[in-house]
Enzyme design. Structure first.
Site, PDB file in Angstrom:
ATOM      1  N   ASP A   1      -1.957   6.720   6.306  1.00  0.00           N
ATOM      2  CA  ASP A   1      -3.000   5.851   5.771  1.00  0.00           C
ATOM      3  C   ASP A   1      -3.302   4.819   6.860  1.00  0.00           C
ATOM      4  O   ASP A   1      -2.499   3.934   7.129  1.00  0.00           O
ATOM      5  CB  ASP A   1      -2.485   5.175   4.492  1.00  0.00           C
TER       6      ASP A   1
ATOM      7  N   LYS B   1     -12.615  -1.714   6.071  1.00  0.00           N
ATOM      8  CA  LYS B   1     -11.918  -2.682   6.927  1.00  0.00           C
ATOM      9  C   LYS B   1     -12.383  -2.565   8.379  1.00  0.00           C
ATOM     10  O   LYS B   1     -12.816  -3.529   8.958  1.00  0.00           O
ATOM     11  CB  LYS B   1     -10.410  -2.498   6.842  1.00  0.00           C
TER      12      LYS B   1
ATOM     13  N   TRP C   1       0.827  -1.210   0.000  1.00  0.00           N
ATOM     14  CA  TRP C   1       0.000   0.000   0.000  1.00  0.00           C
ATOM     15  C   TRP C   1       0.856   1.253   0.000  1.00  0.00           C
ATOM     16  O   TRP C   1       0.544   2.223  -0.705  1.00  0.00           O
ATOM     17  CB  TRP C   1      -1.001  -0.010   1.155  1.00  0.00           C
TER      18      TRP C   1
HETATM   19  C1  PLP Z   1      -7.434  -1.485   1.485  1.00  0.00           C
HETATM   20  C2  PLP Z   1      -6.376  -0.473   1.642  1.00  0.00           C
HETATM   21  C3  PLP Z   1      -6.230   0.603   0.744  1.00  0.00           C
HETATM   22  C4  PLP Z   1      -7.106   0.767  -0.487  1.00  0.00           C
HETATM   23  O1  PLP Z   1      -8.358   1.151  -0.161  1.00  0.00           O
HETATM   24  P1  PLP Z   1      -9.469   1.451  -1.261  1.00  0.00           P
HETATM   25  O2  PLP Z   1     -10.557   2.036  -0.431  1.00  0.00           O
HETATM   26  O3  PLP Z   1      -9.815   0.154  -1.914  1.00  0.00           O
HETATM   27  O4  PLP Z   1      -8.895   2.421  -2.241  1.00  0.00           O
HETATM   28  C5  PLP Z   1      -5.237   1.518   0.982  1.00  0.00           C
HETATM   29  N1  PLP Z   1      -4.418   1.405   2.037  1.00  0.00           N
HETATM   30  C6  PLP Z   1      -4.517   0.376   2.913  1.00  0.00           C
HETATM   31  C7  PLP Z   1      -3.576   0.316   4.066  1.00  0.00           C
HETATM   32  C8  PLP Z   1      -5.497  -0.585   2.735  1.00  0.00           C
HETATM   33  O5  PLP Z   1      -5.596  -1.605   3.598  1.00  0.00           O
END
Ligand code: PLP
Length: 362
Positions: A173, A197, A103
């Site tokens: 993030d 998540k 990511w």
């Molecule tokens: C799932 C995830 C993303 C991507 O998320 P989307 O909403 O599908 O764009 C980005 N960063 C992390 C750490 C993730 O787990």
């Protein structure tokens, strides 16, 4: 609810049963208005209440100080990868990234489209199985910001604490670990997370942004990709993902009922310990590839001797009511995602299954 699966999906992921039941109860007729929440204007007082209350709940539960905005945006965390450099990477500056896994790599790739990037630290040489030592993160005092990924969902490595970046804005993030533990939000200038998540369903991305980040943004950014526009309009510049925000609202109320983040962290640690213990006490039958000090409390990755046995594990786990234990296709192996909404009982059942599978296969 005897037929609910043991859901270890990585995302979209498990939601609390109580939240789904509440949503079901309110689906056809929302709080006596004769319609579903999905059938009304986002300018209505009913939706405005959901929007405001969800912001307030997040501020309260996460301890967000005054001077921050809470925004509900679309396009997932992936759109944030681009919006961040578009809004904050000024000409003549560079943006720093801590490279910790798949990511973080995607975030850097988008920033490179807009300007200079610096890798402040990288664990690529360790195959991303270790979060860099905080002391090894080079803080460039002139950087526009430093970006990190608090939990690498695919590899299963997580920051246990965060670097002090001084005057350099720290951006995280937190898509896969937001609200899983208390965090000192005042350390950050921005925190963002796709909801699917730990916060709710897909469709909404939560952005927590310090007010001073909103000054003098470049003029040539498309309106929908400007943080200042969304902040000024209280996340109602255009039609928001109203139902997703409503689901986040219910999840936040559920977290509050659990006792908040301190209690949730304790529960999460107990859940995770069950599974890491099954790995560590297997005498090498299961291997956790991530460095002990970087192990994730949200995504537990593990391996077996060979891929054949891993396939057998996945197949038998499915026959026993477990879902989502196959590792990400890019890294293989196995992964149990143990987000907030995954019950202790599911983790206990998985740990028991792991011990049993080992007995039958060694
Ligand atoms: C799932 C995830 C993303 C991507 O998320 P989307 O909403 O599908 O764009 C980005 N960063 C992390 C750490 C993730 O787990």
């Amino acid at each position: 609810m005897g037929n609910r699966a043991y859901n270890f999906n990585a995302g979209p992921a498990a939601l609390p049963l109580e939240v789904l039941q509440k949503a079901q109860e309110e689906l056809v007729e929302y709080q006596g208005i004769g319609m579903s929440l999905m059938e009304i204007s986002h300018r209505s007082t009913h939706y405005e209440r959901v929007n405001d209350e969800t912001q307030q709940l997040l501020k309260e539960l996460f301890g967000i100080p005054d001077g921050y905005q809470v925004l509900f945006l679309q396009g997932g965390a992936s759109t944030q990868f681009a919006m961040i450099p578009m809004n904050f990477l000024r000409a003549g500056k560079s943006a720093s990234y801590v490279l910790t896994g798949a990511w973080a790599e995607k975030a850097v790739k988008e920033a490179q489209l807009f300007g200079e990037t610096i890798i402040a630290a990288s664990s690529e040489a360790d195959k991303f199985m270790k979060i860099p030592d905080l002391r090894d993160i080079k803080i460039d005092p002139h950087a526009a910001y430093l970006h990190l990924t608090s939990n690498e969902t695919i590899e299963g490595a997580q920051f246990q604490s965060f670097p002090d970046t001084g005057n350099v804005p720290l951006i995280a993030d937190m898509s896969s670990d937001i609200l899983s533990r208390p965090v000192d939000v005042s350390q950050f200038s921005m925190i963002y997370a796709g909801a699917q998540k730990n916060l709710g369903p897909s469709g909404v991305t939560v952005v927590i942004l310090k007010d001073d980040m909103l000054q003098d943004l470049p003029k040539n950014i498309p309106t929908m990709l400007r943080y200042d526009i969304h902040a000024k309009n209280n996340s109602l510049y255009n039609t928001p993902p109203a139902y997703s925000v409503y689901m986040v609202n219910l999840v936040l109320k559920w977290i509050k009922e659990q006792g908040g983040l301190t209690v949730l962290e304790q529960i999460n640690r107990k859940k995770t310990a069950l599974i890491y213990n099954a790995i560590d006490q297997s005498g090498g039958f299961y291997r956790g590839p991530v460095d002990q000090g970087s192990r994730s409390m949200m995504n537990i990755t593990f391996r077996l001797q060979d891929e054949e046995l891993e396939k057998k594990f996945v197949k038998e786990s499915e026959q026993n009511g477990f879902v989502g234990l196959k590792g990400h296709r890019s890294v293989g192996g196995l992964r149990a995602s143990t987000y907030n909404a995954v019950p202790y009982e599911s983790c206990k059942a998985l740990a028991d299954f792991m011990v049993d599978f080992q007995h039958r296969n060694s």
